[in-house]
Scaffold this active site. Structure first.
Site, PDB file in Angstrom:
ATOM      1  N   ASP A   1       0.504  -1.488   0.323  1.00  0.00           N
ATOM      2  CA  ASP A   1      -0.291   0.317  -0.019  1.00  0.00           C
ATOM      3  C   ASP A   1       0.728   1.230   0.091  1.00  0.00           C
ATOM      4  O   ASP A   1       0.521   2.252  -0.401  1.00  0.00           O
ATOM      5  CB  ASP A   1      -1.677   0.070   1.247  1.00  0.00           C
ATOM      6  CG  ASP A   1      -2.413  -1.405   1.115  1.00  0.00           C
ATOM      7  OD1 ASP A   1      -2.386  -2.205   0.145  1.00  0.00           O
ATOM      8  OD2 ASP A   1      -2.717  -1.464   1.773  1.00  0.00           O
TER       9      ASP A   1
ATOM     10  N   ARG B   1     -11.525   7.771  -0.220  1.00  0.00           N
ATOM     11  CA  ARG B   1     -12.267   6.525   0.997  1.00  0.00           C
ATOM     12  C   ARG B   1     -10.889   5.977   2.104  1.00  0.00           C
ATOM     13  O   ARG B   1     -11.326   5.252   3.237  1.00  0.00           O
ATOM     14  CB  ARG B   1     -12.170   5.055   0.318  1.00  0.00           C
ATOM     15  CG  ARG B   1     -13.105   5.696  -1.391  1.00  0.00           C
ATOM     16  CD  ARG B   1     -12.799   3.928  -2.325  1.00  0.00           C
ATOM     17  NE  ARG B   1     -12.363   2.668  -0.321  1.00  0.00           N
ATOM     18  CZ  ARG B   1     -11.153   1.935  -1.540  1.00  0.00           C
ATOM     19  NH1 ARG B   1     -11.173   2.260  -2.020  1.00  0.00           N
ATOM     20  NH2 ARG B   1     -11.047   1.028  -0.923  1.00  0.00           N
TER      21      ARG B   1
END
Ligand code: EPU
Length: 429
Positions: free
Chosen positions: A306, A398
């Site tokens: 990530d 998000r």
């Protein structure tokens, strides 16, 4: 349509405070289904994935009381259905944790196959293997994963064929109230897995080994309420570290667990960035040039996938050629075409990206392909010459609380602009 407009090439200076971890919050909130009583969860990030998860919980019948900006009380005493609303569950990845939690508490669950960022195929076979091992029947019907365990759940040994964060968490959730001991081997070790185990244990579960590759869950009759505070977000912190390294300057990143950041700090140090660790903050300083390096993504404690797009952006500003190997996801370089619009010289061959550091990028209209790629586009814009417009920022929102406000707080020239559909920014000004 909402865009971020960034005037780049400004150093970042000051302090930024990191929010609670997204990937812990989206596991701990559905874990509240297992709790017989009220649990209070603190340090929840204000991001759209969390809002959606809370909405789904409400639809299931959970009582959700917002205490303050980052705390909620959840009472799942009156859950009235084990079927999650299809579209809502499909809109986020973490909705699959509802399967483990509902199955664990009520021995049945119907949840649509999950959504989330597209990185190629994202199977859930290891989750299903775990549910079946503890005694559930599982099938996919009309887009729903339907899981039933009429005779209850019993502990079992599950060996994961791949190190999966989601499967590890889902099997833990299913096993907390099962009869007997469940052992997960080849488990994921990410900080949010430890956080979930700590949350469940603080409510009365009996989980040991979280953070190692063997997790043992001894089933208990019930778990009851309590208060728990979520850990800081490793990836949000890493993103601000890389942003400081890319744009230059000196930023104190507060409310972090420095141990969780070591995999990121190690790479930044190799690149010539100065990092000073304190108890719950890190100081990042970059004044000189950036050295090239190689990065390989791996499950924790390796370099996080990530952070891969952010790392690729940073390497565009380094001296020399760097190699990045993505070993978790099949297809996580879709954003590279956007960076090429800014003048990046990157060749992708399968899981490897070769980055010719050019020392500079130029601002351009680009889009956020997914959450972390979107954050990487912002980092690119902060360090590039001229103006960058980042479109499709709903992906970014998000997972990053108040990203524009936080970046402005450390000196970035970034503005969130809401545009009526079809209007081009250049014509609106
Ligand atoms: N995999 C399987 N079968 C499974 C599950 C996973 O083959 O049943 C494979 C995947 O295809 C992938 C690898 O195992 O190649 C790892 O997948 P994992 O299950 O660990 O990923 P995930 O649980 O779907 C979480 C995070 C992701 C993060 C990955 C890896 C959440 C909600 N999502 O996804 O975070 O990239 O772990 O660390 O926790 C993000 O936050 O931006 C994000 C995408």
């Amino acid at each position: 349509m909402t865009k971020y407009v960034i005037n780049g090439k400004r150093e970042l200076h000051g302090e930024v405070t990191i929010s609670g971890a997204k990937n812990a919050a989206v596991a701990i909130i559905p874990a509240a289904i297992l709790v017989n009583g009220v649990c209070r969860i603190e340090n929840i990030p204000q991001i759209s994935d969390v809002t959606k998860m809370l909405e789904i919980m409400r639809e299931l019948g959970a009582k959700i009381k917002l205490i303050d900006r980052s705390s909620v009380e959840i009472d799942c005493t009156d859950i009235r259905t084990t079927k999650a609303p299809y579209e809502m569950a499909r809109s986020i990845r973490a909705s699959y944790y509802l399967i483990g939690a509902l199955l664990g508490r009520f021995h049945q669950a119907q949840v649509s196959l999950p959504g989330g960022c597209y990185f190629g195929v994202r199977p859930i076979d290891q989750h299903i293997k775990g549910f079946k091992a503890v005694g559930a029947e599982v099938e996919v019907q009309n887009g729903f994963v339907v899981a039933n365990a009429e005779n209850g759940l019993r502990g079992a040994n599950v060996y994961l064929d791949v190190v999966s964060v989601g499967a590890t968490i889902n099997i833990m959730l299913a096993a907390v109230l099962a009869d007997g001991m469940t052992v997960i081997e080849n488990a994921a070790k990410e900080p949010h897995i430890v956080d979930l185990a700590n949350f469940l244990n603080s409510m009365g579960a009996n989980i040991s080994g979280a953070g190692t590759d063997v997790i043992k869950i001894r089933g208990v009759k019930e778990i009851t309420g309590g208060t728990y505070s979520i850990i800081p977000d490793q990836i949000e912190a890493g993103t601000y570290m890389v942003a400081t390294a890319a744009a230059g300057g000196e930023v104190l990143i507060k409310n972090v667990i420095p141990k969780h950041l070591e995999c990121i700090s190690a790479k930044l140090l190799e690149m010539g960035v100065e990092i000073t660790e304190f108890d719950d903050s890190v100081l990042v300083r970059r004044t000189g040039t950036l050295n090239r390096t190689n990065v390989k993504t791996l499950p924790y404690p390796g370099f996080p996938t990530d952070m891969q797009p952010q790392a690729v952006v940073l390497l565009c500003f380094a001296n020399g050629t760097s190699l990045v190997t993505e070993s978790v996801w099949d297809n996580r370089y879709r954003y590279v075409d956007e960076l090429k619009r800014m003048g990046a010289n990157i060749q992708v061959d399968g899981k490897v990206a070769v980055i010719e550091g050019c020392g500079a990028l130029t601002g351009a209209p680009i889009r956020a392909c997914d959450l972390r790629a979107g954050a990487a586009m912002v980092v690119a814009g902060l360090a590039a010459d001229g103006m960058t417009e980042v479109e499709d920022v709903s992906h970014i929102e998000r997972g990053y609380e108040d990203i524009v406000k936080k970046l402005r707080g450390i000196g970035a020239d970034i503005t969130r602009v809401e545009m009526p559909d079809g209007v081009e920014l250049s014509k609106a000004q």
